[in-house]
Design a protein around this motif. Structure first.
Motif, PDB file in Angstrom:
ATOM      1  N   GLY A 151       1.353   9.028 -28.269  1.00  0.00           N
ATOM      2  CA  GLY A 151       2.725   8.530 -28.180  1.00  0.00           C
ATOM      3  C   GLY A 151       2.998   7.515 -27.093  1.00  0.00           C
ATOM      4  N   LEU A 152       1.955   6.998 -26.422  1.00  0.00           N
ATOM      5  CA  LEU A 152       2.203   6.007 -25.372  1.00  0.00           C
ATOM      6  C   LEU A 152       2.624   4.678 -25.990  1.00  0.00           C
ATOM      7  CD1 LEU A 152       0.428   8.118 -23.703  1.00  0.00           C
ATOM      8  CD2 LEU A 152      -0.067   6.158 -22.243  1.00  0.00           C
ATOM      9  N   PRO A 153       3.510   3.930 -25.324  1.00  0.00           N
ATOM     10  CA  PRO A 153       3.924   2.631 -25.862  1.00  0.00           C
ATOM     11  C   PRO A 153       2.734   1.679 -25.933  1.00  0.00           C
ATOM     12  CG  PRO A 153       4.676   2.898 -23.593  1.00  0.00           C
ATOM     13  CD  PRO A 153       4.150   4.228 -24.024  1.00  0.00           C
ATOM     14  N   ALA A 154       2.622   0.988 -27.069  1.00  0.00           N
ATOM     15  CA  ALA A 154       1.531   0.032 -27.242  1.00  0.00           C
ATOM     16  C   ALA A 154       1.732  -1.162 -26.319  1.00  0.00           C
ATOM     17  CB  ALA A 154       1.466  -0.421 -28.699  1.00  0.00           C
ATOM     18  N   LEU A 155       0.635  -1.691 -25.821  1.00  0.00           N
ATOM     19  CA  LEU A 155       0.706  -2.818 -24.897  1.00  0.00           C
ATOM     20  C   LEU A 155       0.964  -4.112 -25.642  1.00  0.00           C
ATOM     21  CD1 LEU A 155       0.347  -4.002 -22.050  1.00  0.00           C
ATOM     22  CD2 LEU A 155      -2.106  -4.157 -22.517  1.00  0.00           C
ATOM     23  N   ASN A 156       1.998  -4.834 -25.221  1.00  0.00           N
ATOM     24  CA  ASN A 156       2.254  -6.179 -25.745  1.00  0.00           C
ATOM     25  C   ASN A 156       2.923  -6.992 -24.640  1.00  0.00           C
ATOM     26  OD1 ASN A 156       5.190  -5.723 -25.895  1.00  0.00           O
ATOM     27  ND2 ASN A 156       4.694  -4.381 -27.636  1.00  0.00           N
ATOM     28  N   ASN A 157       3.214  -8.237 -24.946  1.00  0.00           N
ATOM     29  CA  ASN A 157       3.761  -9.132 -23.917  1.00  0.00           C
ATOM     30  C   ASN A 157       5.146  -8.718 -23.436  1.00  0.00           C
ATOM     31  OD1 ASN A 157       1.484 -10.762 -24.001  1.00  0.00           O
ATOM     32  ND2 ASN A 157       2.299 -12.037 -25.653  1.00  0.00           N
ATOM     33  N   ASN A 158       5.858  -7.907 -24.226  1.00  0.00           N
ATOM     34  CA  ASN A 158       7.227  -7.550 -23.881  1.00  0.00           C
ATOM     35  C   ASN A 158       7.347  -6.257 -23.075  1.00  0.00           C
ATOM     36  OD1 ASN A 158       8.199  -9.800 -25.323  1.00  0.00           O
ATOM     37  ND2 ASN A 158       8.126  -8.650 -27.258  1.00  0.00           N
ATOM     38  N   ASN A 159       6.279  -5.463 -23.013  1.00  0.00           N
ATOM     39  CA  ASN A 159       6.421  -4.164 -22.340  1.00  0.00           C
ATOM     40  C   ASN A 159       5.251  -3.855 -21.411  1.00  0.00           C
ATOM     41  OD1 ASN A 159       4.376  -3.624 -24.135  1.00  0.00           O
ATOM     42  ND2 ASN A 159       5.134  -1.602 -24.694  1.00  0.00           N
ATOM     43  N   LYS A 160       4.714  -4.868 -20.771  1.00  0.00           N
ATOM     44  CA  LYS A 160       3.571  -4.643 -19.881  1.00  0.00           C
ATOM     45  C   LYS A 160       3.919  -3.666 -18.755  1.00  0.00           C
ATOM     46  CE  LYS A 160       1.193  -9.039 -20.666  1.00  0.00           C
ATOM     47  NZ  LYS A 160       0.681 -10.301 -20.057  1.00  0.00           N
ATOM     48  N   ALA A 161       5.110  -3.816 -18.193  1.00  0.00           N
ATOM     49  CA  ALA A 161       5.517  -2.938 -17.096  1.00  0.00           C
ATOM     50  C   ALA A 161       5.671  -1.504 -17.579  1.00  0.00           C
ATOM     51  CB  ALA A 161       6.823  -3.432 -16.486  1.00  0.00           C
ATOM     52  N   MET A 162       6.289  -1.316 -18.765  1.00  0.00           N
ATOM     53  CA  MET A 162       6.471   0.021 -19.320  1.00  0.00           C
ATOM     54  C   MET A 162       5.124   0.674 -19.619  1.00  0.00           C
ATOM     55  SD  MET A 162       8.442   1.136 -22.832  1.00  0.00           S
ATOM     56  CE  MET A 162       9.923   0.255 -22.308  1.00  0.00           C
ATOM     57  N   HIS A 163       4.214  -0.109 -20.174  1.00  0.00           N
ATOM     58  CA  HIS A 163       2.882   0.421 -20.492  1.00  0.00           C
ATOM     59  C   HIS A 163       2.159   0.838 -19.223  1.00  0.00           C
ATOM     60  CE1 HIS A 163      -0.843   0.779 -22.829  1.00  0.00           C
ATOM     61  NE2 HIS A 163      -1.445   0.221 -21.799  1.00  0.00           N
ATOM     62  N   LYS A 164       2.260   0.024 -18.182  1.00  0.00           N
ATOM     63  CA  LYS A 164       1.605   0.334 -16.910  1.00  0.00           C
ATOM     64  C   LYS A 164       2.171   1.610 -16.308  1.00  0.00           C
ATOM     65  CE  LYS A 164       0.442  -1.749 -12.432  1.00  0.00           C
ATOM     66  NZ  LYS A 164       0.586  -2.960 -11.581  1.00  0.00           N
ATOM     67  N   GLN A 165       3.496   1.781 -16.381  1.00  0.00           N
ATOM     68  CA  GLN A 165       4.125   2.990 -15.863  1.00  0.00           C
ATOM     69  C   GLN A 165       3.681   4.221 -16.643  1.00  0.00           C
ATOM     70  OE1 GLN A 165       8.341   2.294 -15.954  1.00  0.00           O
ATOM     71  NE2 GLN A 165       8.321   0.805 -14.277  1.00  0.00           N
ATOM     72  N   ALA A 166       3.540   4.075 -17.957  1.00  0.00           N
ATOM     73  CA  ALA A 166       3.110   5.203 -18.791  1.00  0.00           C
ATOM     74  C   ALA A 166       1.686   5.620 -18.446  1.00  0.00           C
ATOM     75  CB  ALA A 166       3.218   4.828 -20.268  1.00  0.00           C
ATOM     76  N   ILE A 167       0.804   4.648 -18.247  1.00  0.00           N
ATOM     77  CA  ILE A 167      -0.582   4.955 -17.876  1.00  0.00           C
ATOM     78  C   ILE A 167      -0.627   5.648 -16.519  1.00  0.00           C
ATOM     79  CG2 ILE A 167      -2.814   3.957 -17.255  1.00  0.00           C
ATOM     80  CD1 ILE A 167      -2.332   3.936 -20.230  1.00  0.00           C
ATOM     81  N   ALA A 168       0.187   5.166 -15.574  1.00  0.00           N
ATOM     82  CA  ALA A 168       0.240   5.786 -14.245  1.00  0.00           C
ATOM     83  C   ALA A 168       0.723   7.226 -14.338  1.00  0.00           C
ATOM     84  CB  ALA A 168       1.143   4.966 -13.321  1.00  0.00           C
ATOM     85  N   ALA A 169       1.698   7.477 -15.224  1.00  0.00           N
ATOM     86  CA  ALA A 169       2.207   8.839 -15.404  1.00  0.00           C
ATOM     87  C   ALA A 169       1.129   9.746 -15.994  1.00  0.00           C
ATOM     88  CB  ALA A 169       3.442   8.809 -16.311  1.00  0.00           C
ATOM     89  N   VAL A 170       0.376   9.232 -16.956  1.00  0.00           N
ATOM     90  CA  VAL A 170      -0.727  10.003 -17.553  1.00  0.00           C
ATOM     91  C   VAL A 170      -1.742  10.394 -16.480  1.00  0.00           C
ATOM     92  CG1 VAL A 170      -2.743   9.832 -19.070  1.00  0.00           C
ATOM     93  CG2 VAL A 170      -0.496   9.082 -19.876  1.00  0.00           C
ATOM     94  N   LEU A 171      -2.075   9.471 -15.612  1.00  0.00           N
ATOM     95  CA  LEU A 171      -3.062   9.747 -14.562  1.00  0.00           C
ATOM     96  C   LEU A 171      -2.573  10.834 -13.611  1.00  0.00           C
ATOM     97  CD1 LEU A 171      -4.343   6.146 -13.741  1.00  0.00           C
ATOM     98  CD2 LEU A 171      -5.575   7.977 -14.926  1.00  0.00           C
TER      99      LEU A 171
END
Length: 347
Positions: A151-171
């Motif tokens: 369910g993580l947001p897919a990485l694209n040009n419009n949500n790089k920051a959101m994707h990075k935050q989601a990965i950090a939360a997973v870690l």
């Protein structure tokens, strides 16, 4: 000139000649070695728990490409530093060290990256991540036994920051889980929700666990494990449909529906209790006081200080569907050995 001075001069001269001879021999040996063709290549891959994510043939191909395609060339044609740099460009290689021994054999030491979690994003793409959040492709060689996050947001040009935050939360969640091997067996799948919140689907049991956000995650998992050990181990395996540890120092458990009893609950409870028994020695829990609808887990720490964790039991069955979300692509989530799937027949 005294004899002592003469002997000292002669001694110093002999030592200088010996040192010069050794230097000449070393230089000559290096020249002879460098004019030899490479006698062989020995590749050592520092595998993660015995799992190889980059194949030896791929390493050989990269090495060959860096020396013009011929690994049997003369040693002097090998630029070891450039060869190391070429290997480090491979996503699965964290570090590479090369050297040539006196027999003209090239030694290649590879350190792989360590996958910590497997990700399925909302577009169905899947990959591993390491401790730095580096995305690692799924290897055709082996599969990592790591927690699965969906369910993580897919990485694209419009949500790089959101994707990075989601990965950090997973870690952060993975870091807390790594401190107790219990979760290696019990955490089958973890669903990412908006606001960096998470839900856990266990390998044994038919309930959903609301983990909330990443704050105080280690304590949340400790409370959940204590609940498993002291409450659920004495209840039917389908007694609760939803458990929440999202709130500080609280455990909220919602009663499950009777329809869930169509599964092989006896076998599930047996496996669950085996899992719990393996971890009981790790927690010093002294008592549970249960009342109608509410209870308290009384936990005694090593310091002798007792802390009370409130447990609220909600008899209402949640309307939400507790089933994990299946990835959209054909690469399904790995099923842990201990998992029991609900029976589709309603008995």
């Amino acid at each position: 000139m005294s004899k002592r001075k003469i002997y000292r001069i002669l001694g110093n001269t002999v030592w200088l000649l010996l040192i010069a001879g050794v230097v000449v021999l070393m230089f000559t040996s290096m020249q002879v070695r460098e004019t030899k063709p490479c006698a062989g290549v020995i590749i050592n891959i520092d595998a993660v728990e015995g799992k190889i994510f980059i194949e030896e043939k791929d390493v050989r191909n990269m090495l060959a490409a860096s020396v013009g395609g011929n690994l049997k060339s003369d040693i002097h044609q090998f630029d070891l530093r450039k060869m190391e740099e070429r290997l480090r460009k491979e996503i699965w290689i964290q570090d590479a060290q090369l050297y040539v021994d006196n027999e003209a054999v090239l030694h290649v030491n590879i350190q792989e990256r360590v996958p910590l979690a497997r990700i399925f994003d909302t577009q169905g793409s899947t990959f591993y991540i390491d401790s730095a959040g580096m995305q690692l492709p799924i290897s055709r060689s082996d599969r990592a036994e790591v927690p699965v996050f969906t369910g993580l947001p897919a990485l694209n040009n419009n949500n790089k920051a959101m994707h990075k935050q989601a990965i950090a939360a997973v870690l952060k969640v993975v870091s807390a889980m790594q401190q107790d091997e219990f979760w290696d067996a019990q955490a089958a799948q973890i669903e990412y929700l908006p606001g960096n919140r998470f839900e856990l689907y266990p390998a044994i049991g038919f309930h959903t666990v609301d983990l909330g956000d990443t704050s105080d995650m280690k304590n949340k998992l400790q409370r959940l494990k204590l609940f498993y050990q002291q409450v659920m181990a004495k209840q039917p395996i389908d007694a609760y449909s939803r458990i929440s540890v999202a709130f500080k120092n609280q455990i909220v458990a919602s009663k499950g529906a009777d329809s869930l009893r169509s599964v092989d609950a006896a076998q599930a409870l047996k496996l669950f209790n085996q899992l719990v028994e393996q971890s009981k020695n790790e927690v010093n829990a002294t008592a549970i006081e249960m009342t109608a609808g509410q209870g308290r887990i009384v936990q005694e720490a090593e310091t002798g200080i007792k802390t009370e964790l409130p447990v609220t039991t909600n008899n209402k069955t949640p309307a939400a569907n507790n089933k994990p979300i299946t990835p959209k692509n054909n690469d399904s989530v790995k099923t842990p050995k201990a998992i029991l799937s609900p029976n589709n027949n309603n008995n």
